[in-house]
Design a protein around this motif. Sequence first.
Motif, short mmCIF file in Angstrom:
data_model
loop_
_atom_site.label_atom_id
_atom_site.label_comp_id
_atom_site.label_asym_id
_atom_site.label_seq_id
_atom_site.Cartn_x
_atom_site.Cartn_y
_atom_site.Cartn_z
N ALA B 104 -15.58 97.34 39.16
CA ALA B 104 -13.98 97.52 39.99
C ALA B 104 -14.37 96.63 40.81
O ALA B 104 -13.97 95.52 42.06
N VAL B 105 -15.80 97.27 41.51
CA VAL B 105 -16.69 96.48 43.21
C VAL B 105 -16.60 94.80 42.78
O VAL B 105 -16.09 93.92 43.77
N TRP B 106 -17.51 94.38 41.37
CA TRP B 106 -17.30 92.96 42.03
C TRP B 106 -16.62 91.65 41.51
O TRP B 106 -15.86 90.96 41.52
N TRP B 107 -15.43 93.13 40.55
CA TRP B 107 -14.07 91.67 40.28
C TRP B 107 -13.54 91.56 41.55
O TRP B 107 -12.92 90.90 41.73
N LEU B 108 -13.07 92.70 42.54
CA LEU B 108 -12.74 92.96 43.53
C LEU B 108 -13.53 92.14 44.68
O LEU B 108 -12.80 91.17 45.75
N LEU B 109 -14.22 91.39 44.95
CA LEU B 109 -15.25 91.13 45.81
C LEU B 109 -14.31 89.46 45.08
O LEU B 109 -14.34 88.35 45.77
N THR B 110 -14.77 89.64 43.57
CA THR B 110 -14.47 87.66 43.60
C THR B 110 -12.83 87.95 43.63
O THR B 110 -12.61 86.04 43.97
N ILE B 111 -11.86 88.84 43.47
CA ILE B 111 -10.49 88.26 44.35
C ILE B 111 -10.18 87.77 45.68
O ILE B 111 -10.04 86.89 46.32
N LEU B 112 -11.09 88.95 46.58
CA LEU B 112 -11.27 88.69 47.94
C LEU B 112 -11.73 86.64 48.00
O LEU B 112 -11.53 86.14 49.30
N PHE B 113 -12.82 86.73 47.27
CA PHE B 113 -13.29 85.37 47.86
C PHE B 113 -12.29 84.16 46.90
O PHE B 113 -12.08 83.14 47.93
N GLY B 114 -11.20 84.07 46.08
CA GLY B 114 -11.08 83.67 45.90
C GLY B 114 -9.93 83.70 46.69
O GLY B 114 -9.02 82.55 47.56
N LEU B 115 -9.32 84.85 47.42
CA LEU B 115 -7.86 84.66 48.42
C LEU B 115 -9.00 83.64 49.83
O LEU B 115 -7.64 82.60 49.73
N GLU B 116 -10.08 84.21 50.17
CA GLU B 116 -10.61 83.31 51.29
C GLU B 116 -10.23 81.46 51.22
O GLU B 116 -9.67 81.05 51.61
N PHE B 117 -10.70 81.58 49.91
CA PHE B 117 -10.41 79.83 49.40
C PHE B 117 -8.83 79.50 49.47
O PHE B 117 -8.36 78.23 50.58
N LEU B 118 -7.95 80.60 49.02
CA LEU B 118 -6.51 80.13 48.76
C LEU B 118 -5.48 80.31 50.55
O LEU B 118 -5.28 78.87 51.00
N VAL B 149 -4.54 68.28 45.03
CA VAL B 149 -5.20 70.01 45.20
C VAL B 149 -4.60 70.80 45.40
O VAL B 149 -4.26 71.71 44.91
N GLY B 150 -2.70 70.54 45.38
CA GLY B 150 -1.83 71.37 45.60
C GLY B 150 -1.59 72.04 43.32
O GLY B 150 -1.71 72.95 43.76
N PHE B 151 -1.83 71.44 42.41
CA PHE B 151 -2.03 71.32 42.01
C PHE B 151 -3.48 72.53 41.06
O PHE B 151 -3.46 73.66 40.37
N HIS B 152 -4.56 72.21 42.06
CA HIS B 152 -6.35 72.62 41.94
C HIS B 152 -5.41 74.27 43.09
O HIS B 152 -5.78 75.71 42.33
N ALA B 153 -4.32 74.61 44.07
CA ALA B 153 -4.14 75.45 44.56
C ALA B 153 -3.34 76.34 43.87
O ALA B 153 -3.64 77.76 43.29
N ALA B 154 -2.47 75.67 42.88
CA ALA B 154 -1.73 76.46 42.03
C ALA B 154 -1.84 76.75 40.62
O ALA B 154 -1.82 78.42 40.48
N HIS B 155 -3.56 76.77 40.29
CA HIS B 155 -3.67 77.60 39.22
C HIS B 155 -5.44 78.22 40.22
O HIS B 155 -4.96 79.15 39.21
N VAL B 156 -5.47 78.41 41.03
CA VAL B 156 -6.14 79.10 41.55
C VAL B 156 -5.11 80.80 41.93
O VAL B 156 -5.43 81.70 42.03
N THR B 157 -4.02 80.55 42.59
CA THR B 157 -2.58 81.41 42.79
C THR B 157 -2.74 82.02 40.95
O THR B 157 -2.61 83.08 41.44
N ILE B 158 -2.18 81.39 40.08
CA ILE B 158 -2.10 81.89 38.84
C ILE B 158 -3.71 82.77 38.09
O ILE B 158 -3.35 83.68 38.12
N GLY B 159 -4.86 82.04 38.84
CA GLY B 159 -5.48 83.28 38.70
C GLY B 159 -5.95 84.33 39.04
O GLY B 159 -6.41 84.99 38.66
N LEU B 160 -5.81 84.39 40.80
CA LEU B 160 -5.54 85.30 41.84
C LEU B 160 -4.48 86.25 40.85
O LEU B 160 -5.14 87.16 41.05
N PHE B 161 -3.40 85.86 40.73
CA PHE B 161 -2.41 86.73 39.92
C PHE B 161 -3.09 87.47 38.38
O PHE B 161 -2.90 88.87 38.60
#
Lengths: 556, 209
Positions: B104-118, B149-161
Amino acid sequence: MTTLDHPGNPTRIKPTFLGRMHEWIATADHKKLGVMYVTTGLIFFLIGGLEATMMRWQLAVPGSTLLSPSDFNRLFTMHGTTMVFLVGMPILLGVANYFVPLQIGARDLAFPRLNAFGFWLFFFGGLLLYFSYFGAQGLYGMGSAPDVGWFAYAPLTERTYSRGHSTDYWILGLLVSSFGSIATGINLITTILTMRCRGMTLMKMPLLVWLMLIDAVLIMIAMPPLAAAQVMLLFDRLLGAHFFDVQGGGSAILWQNLFWFFGHPEVYILILPAFAYVSEIIPVFCRKVIFGYPLMVAATVSIGFISLGVWVHHLFALGLSPMVNTIFMGSTMLIAIPTGIKMFNWVGTMVGGKIRFDTPMLFSTGFLALFLIGGLTGIMLSVVPFDWQVSDSYFVVGHFHYVLFGGLVFSIFAAIYYWFPKVTGRMMNEALGKWQFWLLFLGFNLTFGPMHVSGMLGMPRRIYTYHADRGWDLWNLLSSIGVLVQIAGVAFFVWNVIHSLRKGREAGADPWDAWTLEWSTASPPPDYNFEEIPEVYSRRPLWDIKHPDDPDWKYE
Amino acid sequence: MSTLNAQPVGAPTPPDALPQTLNSGKCGMLCLIASEITFFGTLLAVYLFYIGKDPVGTPTPAEMLDVSVAPLKVVFNSIFLLTSSIWITLAVRQLARGNIKAFAVWWLLTILFGLEFLVGTGFEWYGLIAEQGFTIRTNLFGSGFYTVVGFHAAHVTIGLFLLSLVFVLTCLGKMHQRHTEKVELLSWYWHFVDGIWIVVFTIVYIIGH
């Protein structure tokens, strides 16, 4: 195999209409989805045929005023789009849906719900495209279908030239349905690679499975670029981007490259299933194993590869450099080699066989003859100077109808006559089938044969009328008369389907004395396909069972 | 039809046709990634084709992306996205060991890092659109830039979801060791989103100007 007792439903309660609807709409069963795909495809086939009929009616005599020029533009756009995306694609995916799991001894596709999702995407994509007839201009302007041609060349599709939303409907309808195709393609690849029954190594797979594997790979590789191109076009139209807007520096040539980078593999996506059906049917009706199985596989794989590198032959008239044209002329001719190997292998299977000319075999033979003509005119068109002469003429129209109608549609009818007993449990009527074949064969050649001549005489495609002094009258009249004969043929088909569904002879599990696994289970197959997952020892598992004294595995 | 399964006398024992290394999930995810690659490949090919083809007098990539701070910000954000790939690998490894809390800790860290990028991409776009008036309509470069860049960001968003969905399930106590493989497949998708960013970054921010 006379009676099958299903332990799950000991007493069959007759379902209500709503119950039956629910069963079909909510299903994730590959067989039901397969039937829905093919049925929807056939309905769209009738619609696309009606559009073609109206065009031929208009062109029957010079100077006709039956249709307005803009109506004519909409008709050829919708006819092409419908036949490729809403007839060819769903039928090939539907047949694969139904028979790939059965032939590899599986109980369903790898992802059944994704499969249902793919079907409904296709279904609503098709409806969205046709809704343009009612809604493309917004409510008060009513509708008009797309009129930019099925390959929708830029800059005609830009907002400046294509007002209203008809082109947006074209983009969105196809985007939605092609996402469905990609999903199902991925599903098929996964199913074939990971769900084969024990003993079915890659080189023991039936050819249908091999061809659909390569087909699905092509879908997976070639359809996303179309989606990308369409998204860019949509951004141009709705957000004001400049990808294909020539005033803003955009490139119309780029659209042509992107479209045909999808478009030519698409032609092979459509024709590989035709190869698949006749590769299953011809051996059974010649009572021989397929000639040169490993070569067939190799030819399929090489067609898959080469088809990704020939798209520029659609752009020969564009004025690219002689070097580029020559390279793509070479690659286009190259693809004739594996295709030729296949032709010879089918003929080689027939040589010395005990041929039974039942309707599936008749259609397969018709396929061989007509596809050969389409293939030969294809080689003619690959020669750049000749292409310059007849580019965008009726010669090209004749060529690709020989390939896609004479090739794909004839083989689809062969497949329907061959597998109808398995799907419904009833045989189709042979007499009606033969009437259909001969009328369709005659009408087809009468329609599309003369197009080669009118094309050579200089008649361009997509014109809504012509003057009487061009010498095209006779050829156009012949083409239009041919359509009437074809309609009669298709009417026999519809009659045959309705008649056979109600009164067809009981088929039994294996009416053709065939050899692949789908014929080992009941007709129609139970929901779970096989009571026990089969094991196979050769390419013809049912032959081994029927002839334990001389099984195939001794020779393979 | 039991005859189908009875091994005939003298027949070679059929080998198992299923390759053990490739199951349906993995194969399906690889195919999805392959089709995504051809999608992005097309967008990027178009982007490359249009470099330097803009009518004179409109903003160029050099002007828009070379403002001394902007690329630094992008590099900063990229580091966040790329390192999130490391965290997700560590997370999957913990789940495989049945170590749900560490997962859970590493997973949350992944989400936060992805979110920072977005969020970083959001700020970059805000700067370009609101402050400099550079939009998808401006010119070819704008069209290509926002699309890619938008399509990439869209993929990041789907991934984060999807990642968040897994995180919520973890918090509810629904994630167990037996889900390792499914989570690993999700991590493949995340690796793809990260990997394609390296290509996008190279083309848009380095080759592009």
